[in-house]
Design a protein around this motif. Structure first.
Motif, PDB file in Angstrom:
ATOM      1  N   LEU A 196       0.830  -1.200   0.000  1.00 25.48           N
ATOM      2  CA  LEU A 196       0.000   0.000   0.000  1.00 25.48           C
ATOM      3  C   LEU A 196       0.866   1.252   0.000  1.00 25.48           C
ATOM      4  N   HIS A 197       1.910   1.252   0.821  1.00 24.61           N
ATOM      5  CA  HIS A 197       2.806   2.401   0.868  1.00 24.61           C
ATOM      6  C   HIS A 197       3.500   2.585  -0.480  1.00 24.61           C
ATOM      7  N   CYS A 198       3.874   1.482  -1.105  1.00 23.07           N
ATOM      8  CA  CYS A 198       4.526   1.559  -2.411  1.00 23.07           C
ATOM      9  C   CYS A 198       3.610   2.195  -3.440  1.00 23.07           C
ATOM     10  N   PHE A 199       2.358   1.732  -3.510  1.00 19.92           N
ATOM     11  CA  PHE A 199       1.417   2.293  -4.475  1.00 19.92           C
ATOM     12  C   PHE A 199       1.155   3.773  -4.211  1.00 19.92           C
ATOM     13  N   ARG A 234      -9.500   1.788   0.362  1.00 17.82           N
ATOM     14  CA  ARG A 234     -10.360   2.475   1.319  1.00 17.82           C
ATOM     15  C   ARG A 234      -9.636   2.677   2.638  1.00 17.82           C
ATOM     16  N   ASN A 235      -8.976   1.620   3.133  1.00 19.84           N
ATOM     17  CA  ASN A 235      -8.260   1.731   4.401  1.00 19.84           C
ATOM     18  C   ASN A 235      -7.077   2.682   4.290  1.00 19.84           C
ATOM     19  N   PHE A 236      -6.321   2.560   3.179  1.00 24.85           N
ATOM     20  CA  PHE A 236      -5.113   3.357   3.048  1.00 24.85           C
ATOM     21  C   PHE A 236      -5.428   4.825   2.795  1.00 24.85           C
ATOM     22  N   SER A 237      -6.471   5.101   1.998  1.00 21.86           N
ATOM     23  CA  SER A 237      -6.790   6.486   1.674  1.00 21.86           C
ATOM     24  C   SER A 237      -7.220   7.254   2.911  1.00 21.86           C
ATOM     25  N   MET A 238      -7.785   6.543   3.903  1.00 23.58           N
ATOM     26  CA  MET A 238      -8.161   7.212   5.143  1.00 23.58           C
ATOM     27  C   MET A 238      -6.938   7.843   5.790  1.00 23.58           C
ATOM     28  N   ASN A 239      -5.811   7.120   5.757  1.00 25.77           N
ATOM     29  CA  ASN A 239      -4.583   7.651   6.333  1.00 25.77           C
ATOM     30  C   ASN A 239      -4.054   8.817   5.512  1.00 25.77           C
ATOM     31  N   ILE A 240      -4.061   8.677   4.180  1.00 26.51           N
ATOM     32  CA  ILE A 240      -3.564   9.746   3.322  1.00 26.51           C
ATOM     33  C   ILE A 240      -4.393  11.013   3.509  1.00 26.51           C
ATOM     34  N   LEU A 241      -5.724  10.878   3.556  1.00 28.39           N
ATOM     35  CA  LEU A 241      -6.584  12.047   3.710  1.00 28.39           C
ATOM     36  C   LEU A 241      -6.348  12.726   5.049  1.00 28.39           C
ATOM     37  N   ASN A 242      -6.109  11.938   6.090  1.00 26.36           N
ATOM     38  CA  ASN A 242      -5.804  12.542   7.380  1.00 26.36           C
ATOM     39  C   ASN A 242      -4.507  13.333   7.312  1.00 26.36           C
ATOM     40  N   ARG A 243      -3.509  12.784   6.608  1.00 25.69           N
ATOM     41  CA  ARG A 243      -2.233  13.484   6.477  1.00 25.69           C
ATOM     42  C   ARG A 243      -2.386  14.780   5.685  1.00 25.69           C
ATOM     43  N   LEU A 244      -3.321  14.799   4.738  1.00 30.09           N
ATOM     44  CA  LEU A 244      -3.550  15.991   3.926  1.00 30.09           C
ATOM     45  C   LEU A 244      -4.498  16.972   4.601  1.00 30.09           C
ATOM     46  N   GLY A 245      -4.984  16.622   5.786  1.00 30.43           N
ATOM     47  CA  GLY A 245      -5.905  17.501   6.487  1.00 30.43           C
ATOM     48  C   GLY A 245      -7.328  17.398   6.006  1.00 30.43           C
ATOM     49  N   LEU A 246      -7.667  16.314   5.286  1.00 33.14           N
ATOM     50  CA  LEU A 246      -9.006  16.176   4.721  1.00 33.14           C
ATOM     51  C   LEU A 246      -9.814  15.095   5.412  1.00 33.14           C
ATOM     52  N   PRO A 281      -5.873   4.882  20.412  1.00 33.13           N
ATOM     53  CA  PRO A 281      -6.070   5.107  18.972  1.00 33.13           C
ATOM     54  C   PRO A 281      -7.546   5.193  18.610  1.00 33.13           C
ATOM     55  N   SER A 282      -7.827   5.864  17.508  1.00 32.41           N
ATOM     56  CA  SER A 282      -9.179   5.899  16.956  1.00 32.41           C
ATOM     57  C   SER A 282      -9.313   4.812  15.899  1.00 32.41           C
ATOM     58  N   TYR A 283     -10.537   4.601  15.443  1.00 32.23           N
ATOM     59  CA  TYR A 283     -10.771   3.630  14.368  1.00 32.23           C
ATOM     60  C   TYR A 283      -9.983   4.023  13.117  1.00 32.23           C
ATOM     61  N   GLY A 284      -9.967   5.324  12.811  1.00 28.31           N
ATOM     62  CA  GLY A 284      -9.213   5.786  11.655  1.00 28.31           C
ATOM     63  C   GLY A 284      -7.726   5.533  11.795  1.00 28.31           C
ATOM     64  N   ASP A 285      -7.195   5.732  13.010  1.00 26.03           N
ATOM     65  CA  ASP A 285      -5.772   5.463  13.246  1.00 26.03           C
ATOM     66  C   ASP A 285      -5.455   3.997  12.977  1.00 26.03           C
ATOM     67  N   VAL A 286      -6.299   3.111  13.486  1.00 24.25           N
ATOM     68  CA  VAL A 286      -6.060   1.673  13.335  1.00 24.25           C
ATOM     69  C   VAL A 286      -6.170   1.263  11.874  1.00 24.25           C
ATOM     70  N   CYS A 287      -7.179   1.792  11.167  1.00 20.27           N
ATOM     71  CA  CYS A 287      -7.362   1.444   9.759  1.00 20.27           C
ATOM     72  C   CYS A 287      -6.253   1.987   8.872  1.00 20.27           C
ATOM     73  N   SER A 288      -5.489   2.960   9.360  1.00 16.84           N
ATOM     74  CA  SER A 288      -4.386   3.488   8.558  1.00 16.84           C
ATOM     75  C   SER A 288      -3.289   2.451   8.373  1.00 16.84           C
ATOM     76  N   GLY A 289      -3.256   1.432   9.242  1.00 17.98           N
ATOM     77  CA  GLY A 289      -2.232   0.406   9.137  1.00 17.98           C
ATOM     78  C   GLY A 289      -0.891   0.814   9.700  1.00 17.98           C
ATOM     79  N   GLY A 343      -5.742  -5.966   5.811  1.00 16.31           N
ATOM     80  CA  GLY A 343      -4.919  -5.064   6.609  1.00 16.31           C
ATOM     81  C   GLY A 343      -4.423  -5.776   7.848  1.00 16.31           C
ATOM     82  N   THR A 344      -3.353  -5.268   8.437  1.00 13.78           N
ATOM     83  CA  THR A 344      -2.791  -5.918   9.621  1.00 13.78           C
ATOM     84  C   THR A 344      -3.761  -5.908  10.790  1.00 13.78           C
ATOM     85  N   GLN A 345      -4.711  -4.974  10.798  1.00  8.68           N
ATOM     86  CA  GLN A 345      -5.681  -4.929  11.896  1.00  8.68           C
ATOM     87  C   GLN A 345      -6.646  -6.107  11.861  1.00  8.68           C
TER      88      GLN A 345
END
Length: 461
Positions: free
Chosen positions: A101-104, A184-196, A260-268, A311-313
């Protein structure tokens, strides 16, 4: 040849090292590695220095595997967090993160090594002042130790941020339910990093509290047990139905982040597992019966996946509170392994700090699930458990296929664009001078007045 103020065995001054560390994003999903290589020359004798956290790794791969983020036939693998790679000859070198996921999302590096000798940098430039610094690493991971005349580059040291094109191109190129679930799981982390994404501000630094023991106390005459078997919704309902189980809770454990929140955990990125903590009456329920249910509820031979949930979760795990629980768990695993052709991937570890999930997730399916259809928690109930409750069939509507009959403001025109998740797309258009209104929505479907879940949720066949 670059004249370096430090050789391979010298110690850099504190001011230079601290500035380099402070300004560096490094080998991480927050670095735009494509921009980092732009304008740089790499020559035989140069050294790449990868500095990264425990959630990442470095795989050197062939060109075809680089394009597909495939690490199956990696040339070399590094996981120590501080990797030095010598560029010994001309040609292309390909590096990816071991987390696909990180690679993509952009965490991959193509280095074109030219054949004209060591890199040149003006004496006195920032590059010349730091390029000779070699961080300590093992002999295995540092074939370039002793090379003082080459340029040593900290990978990703420009601090560029990941851009939306990495995520959108990933989503556009993969259409299977498996990869949509991954995205879906990975984009949650990216959007959080972008402030979205979520506005929550979880401290993501590793915490010893998260690795501590579960310090909660069960009711008198009761004992705790923890199980991870995929998404905790269906797992919890299964344990709710067991005679002698007095309480169930969905939550997170085995991670590095406190609260952690659900979003934190789903970020992997936190290392947590979705689990159900079961409290059972020692007089009415045995640990062996809980183990039997655990094995029956999921496929323990799949790594970090149950069905479409990836996901690892979602890893398989038994987390014990007592030596007796550990003994019974290991004996049970051995018995089940004899019945299976594939290797069981279930981890058996001491129970750690348990973080109760958000109230929305507690007894989720018995309260109605996604579509308001509650499922029975009666003791001994054998009704099928539907993690995604059956939904009424979608009825095609001619209205959905009609032209857009809304009217723009005088002097304005409408335009529609689809480019992945609409949160970030809308923000981009909001920033364009002359754009007066933006709206997110759904179009080109078959149903009239669809909800977000109608459009987004993937139901198992």
């Amino acid at each position: 040849m670059v004249q370096h103020p430090f050789n391979a065995n010298s110690k850099p001054s504190a001011s230079i090292f601290e500035k380099r560390k402070r300004d560096s994003s490094g080998w991480d999903i927050s670095s735009d590695l494509e921009s980092w290589t732009s304008g740089k020359r790499f020559s035989p004798g140069d050294v790449l220095m990868f500095q990264y956290s425990s959630t990442h790794s470095v795989y050197e791969v062939a060109k075809d595997n680089y394009q597909n983020c495939n690490t199956t036939d990696a040339i070399r693998t590094f996981t120590n967090g501080n990797t030095t790679v010598a560029l010994s000859k001309p040609g292309n070198r390909f590096f990816v993160c071991g987390n696909r996921l990180h690679c993509f999302a952009g965490m991959r590096l193509l280095v074109n090594v030219e054949g004209n000798g060591p890199s040149q940098a003006p004496v006195g430039s920032p590059q010349a002042a730091t390029s000779g610094i070699l961080q300590p690493s093992s002999k295995k991971n540092n074939p370039a130790t002793g090379v003082a005349s080459s340029a040593a580059r900290f990978v990703g040291d420009s601090g560029w941020r990941v851009t939306g094109r990495h995520v959108l191109s990933f989503a556009a190129s993969l259409s299977s339910p498996l990869f949509i679930s991954l995205f879906r799981n990975f984009s949650m982390n990216i959007l959080n990093r972008l402030g979205l994404g979520s506005s929550g501000q979880t401290n993501m630094d590793p915490s010893p509290i998260a690795q501590g023991n579960d310090d909660d106390t069960p009711a008198p005459g009761n004992q705790f047990a923890q199980f991870g078997a995929g998404c905790f919704w269906g797992v919890e309902l299964a344990f709710q139905r067991v005679p002698g189980v007095t309480q169930t809770e969905a939550g997170y454990t085995q991670g590095t982040v406190h609260n952690p929140s659900y979003g934190d955990v789903c970020s992997g990125t936190t290392g947590h597992s979705e689990v159900v903590r079961v409290q059972y009456d020692l007089n009415d329920c045995t640990y062996e019966s809980l183990l039997d249910l655990f094995w029956s509820r999921h496929d323990p031979t799949t790594l970090n996946r149950q069905g479409n949930d990836v996901g690892t979760q979602y890893r398989s795990g038994i987390y014990f509170y007592t030596p007796e629980q550990e003994k019974l768990a290991r004996e049970s695993l051995e018995r089940h392994q004899q019945q299976m052709e594939r290797k069981i991937m279930t981890e058996i570890l001491p129970a750690k700090k348990f973080y109760r999930a958000e109230e929305h997730h507690q007894q989720y399916l018995s309260k109605g699930g996604r579509f308001g259809q509650g499922q029975s928690t009666a003791k001994g109930c054998n009704d099928p458990i539907r993690c995604y409750a059956d939904k009424p069939a979608i009825v095609p509507s001619p209205i959905a296929q009609e032209p857009d009959n809304d009217v723009p403001a005088p002097g304005n025109e409408f335009a529609e664009f689809a480019a992945g998740c609409f949160w970030g797309v809308e923000l981009a258009f909001q920033r364009i001078p002359g754009v007066t209104v933006t709206e997110v929505g759904y179009t080109h479907g078959i149903s009239h007045n669809p909800s977000y879940e109608d459009v987004y949720i993937i139901l198992p066949p």
